[in-house]
Every structure is written in structure tokens, then in C-alpha cells.
Design an enzyme around this catalytic site. Structure first.
Site: not given
Ligand SMILES: [Zn+2]
Length: 272
Positions: A2-3, A112
Site C-alpha cells: 500500500p502506498e 507476511r
């Protein structure tokens, strides 16, 4: 990963729905996402707290509670997600569940485990915020500061865009997109940009990010908004992930190169 547009979308979704709600119960399924304190301390500090506000700075989400209480700062990193749902979810990716006073559940998912949840008094307690660059969506985006910073760097402009001290919130997808919109070759040394290119760049940064927020972000892999839906910007990407495809503006084939170990996409005709 996500940016800024994706984190901003999650922030807006949650802001509308959880501010004013109390955390009634906390279930920690994997304490590895909690950094700096034990899961017992984390639970004790958050239980009974009411969300009073949510902000975003760069790619971090900041949840405020009653004045005097610590803030919850969340960095989603690679695969972090916040999903609000009426039902408690039991997916393997779910790491933390906050039961809210309206009967809904706020899930923190992370396949992750690179994401981090921290409780702090001040943002400066977290190294990410030290020297964090200007906020591209701020009303006063300090173009002159960026111009001065460009002159100091010999690295490729694409690589500099990923540096959160130069400008906050830009990751690999939007760096390529911004340079396409600005008509600037990604490998060009930052200090060699001519004044026209600097103007186009400082205009393209907020323009591309705002358009992506409007489309609720890009779902390349695991990104989901605050309600678990995919973003709509993927189909609007001009160059990212489109190597070999014709450029939508000139028809030349989009190319892919690697800069500082990161895939970089550009149109050889539109970007010179
Ligand atoms: Zn082109």
C-alpha cells in the site's frame, strides 16, 4: 504494497465508520505484529478506549484516543490490511481483532507479518517519522523545498521519489506513474532536471496521487480498502506493469528497466 492512495482510502473508510466507537475487546492471534510492548500491555492500554480521530502521515495510519492516551500507529508495510466487518472473520491472515461498541469488528490482517502496530505518546518515538518528507496531499505542497532537494541528489529521479525523506508516501507503482505524467525519464539524475521538468514533476505528484485516491487505490496484490474491497486504479495505470504494451498516448511500447533493484516502467517516446 500500500502506498499513499491506498492508506488514505483506508483512513477515509475507517474515519467515517469508527470514530466515536469504543474498543470493547481485543483478540491477538499473532503478537508478532505488535512492536515495542507485550501483547498484555497492548490489550490493557487499548481496551475501553474510544477512537477520537484518524490521520495519515506518509504511509502510516495514526489512531487517536482520549487526550493523554497513547496513539496507535500502524504501518501496513507489504501486506497489512484493515477490514471492518459485521462478522468476526477467522481467515489465517487475521492477526488482531478489535470488537467495537457498535457490534462490528475491526480486523488487522497481515499475510507476511512485515506490518507493525505500535502504541506511542509522540510520532517522533517511531524512526519512520524522523525527517519524513512533505505530504503530497497537503494544501500547501512545498514545491520550492522539493526543487532545492532535487538539486542535491545525483541519483535517478525514480529512486529519489521512493525516498520518504524527499517526499512521503510514494512507492514503486506511483513513482513510475508520476514520471510518465511528468514526461520525465526515470533514470535521469535528479539534479539534471531542467526547470520545466521540475514544474511538471511537482504538478504530477499530487495530480497522480489524488486521482488514485479518487479511484480508491490500486489493488495489485493484497491491497483492500477498509471494507475489504479492491481499489479501481489498476486499470488506470499508464505504464506500471505494462511493459510491451502500447503507450496509451503515443503507441510506443512501454519499457521496463530495473533501478536500484526496483522494476521501473516508462514510455521511451513520452518520457525523454
Ligand atoms: Zn508514449
Amino acid at each position: 504494497m500500500p502506498e499513499l492512495p491506498e492508506v488514505e482510502t483506508i483512513k477515509r473508510d475507517l474515519e467515517e465508520r469508527i470514530v466515536g466507537l469504543k474498543i470493547q475487546k481485543i483478540e491477538i492471534r499473532d503478537a508478532r505484529v505488535i512492536r515495542g510492548i507485550s501483547k498484555e500491555q497492548f490489550t490493557k492500554s487499548l481496551r475501553g478506549q474510544t477512537f477520537t480521530d484518524i490521520h495519515r502521515r506518509g504511509k502510516a495510519l495514526i489512531f487517536d484516543f482520549t487526550p493523554g492516551k497513547k496513539k496507535l500507529v500502524v504501518q501496513l508495510m507489504m501486506t497489512g490490511q484493515f477490514i471492518l466487518a459485521a462478522e468476526r472473520q477467522s481467515d489465517k491472515a487475521v492477526k488482531v481483532i478489535l470488537a467495537l461498541s457498535n457490534g462490528e469488528y475491526l480486523h488487522y490482517n497481515d499475510q507476511r507479518l512485515f506490518g507493525r502496530l505500535q502504541l506511542v505518546e509522540e510520532l517522533t518515538d517511531i524512526p519512520y517519522f524522523h525527517g519524513l518528507g512533505p505530504e503530497p496531499l497537503a494544501r500547501e505542497f512545498p514545491k520550492h523545498k522539493l526543487t532545492a532537494a532535487l538539486e542535491r541528489h545525483k541519483m535517478p529521479i525514480k529512486t529519489l521519489l521512493l525516498n520518504h525523506r524527499f517526499v512521503s508516501g510514494i512507492g514503486n507503482i506511483y513513482a513510475s506513474e508520476i514520471l510518465f505524467v511528468g514526461g520525465i525519464r526515470p533514470e535521469k539524475p535528479a539534479c539534471n532536471l531542467i526547470s520545466q521538468e521540475v514544474r511538471r514533476l511537482t504538478k504530477a505528484i499530487p495530480q497522480v496521487l489524488k486521482a488514485a485516491v479518487k479511484a480508491r487505490g490500486t489493488s495489485m496484490n493484497t491491497y483492500r480498502d477498509g471494507l475489504g474491497q479492491r481499489g479501481n486504479y489498476l486499470s488506470k495505470l499508464k505504464v506500471y506493469g505494462r511493459q510491451g504494451e502500447p503507450c496509451g498516448v503515443c503507441g510506443a511500447k512501454v519499457e521496463k528497466i530495473v533501478l536500484s533493484g526496483r522494476s521501473t516502467f516508462f514510455c521511451p517516446d513520452c518520457q525523454r
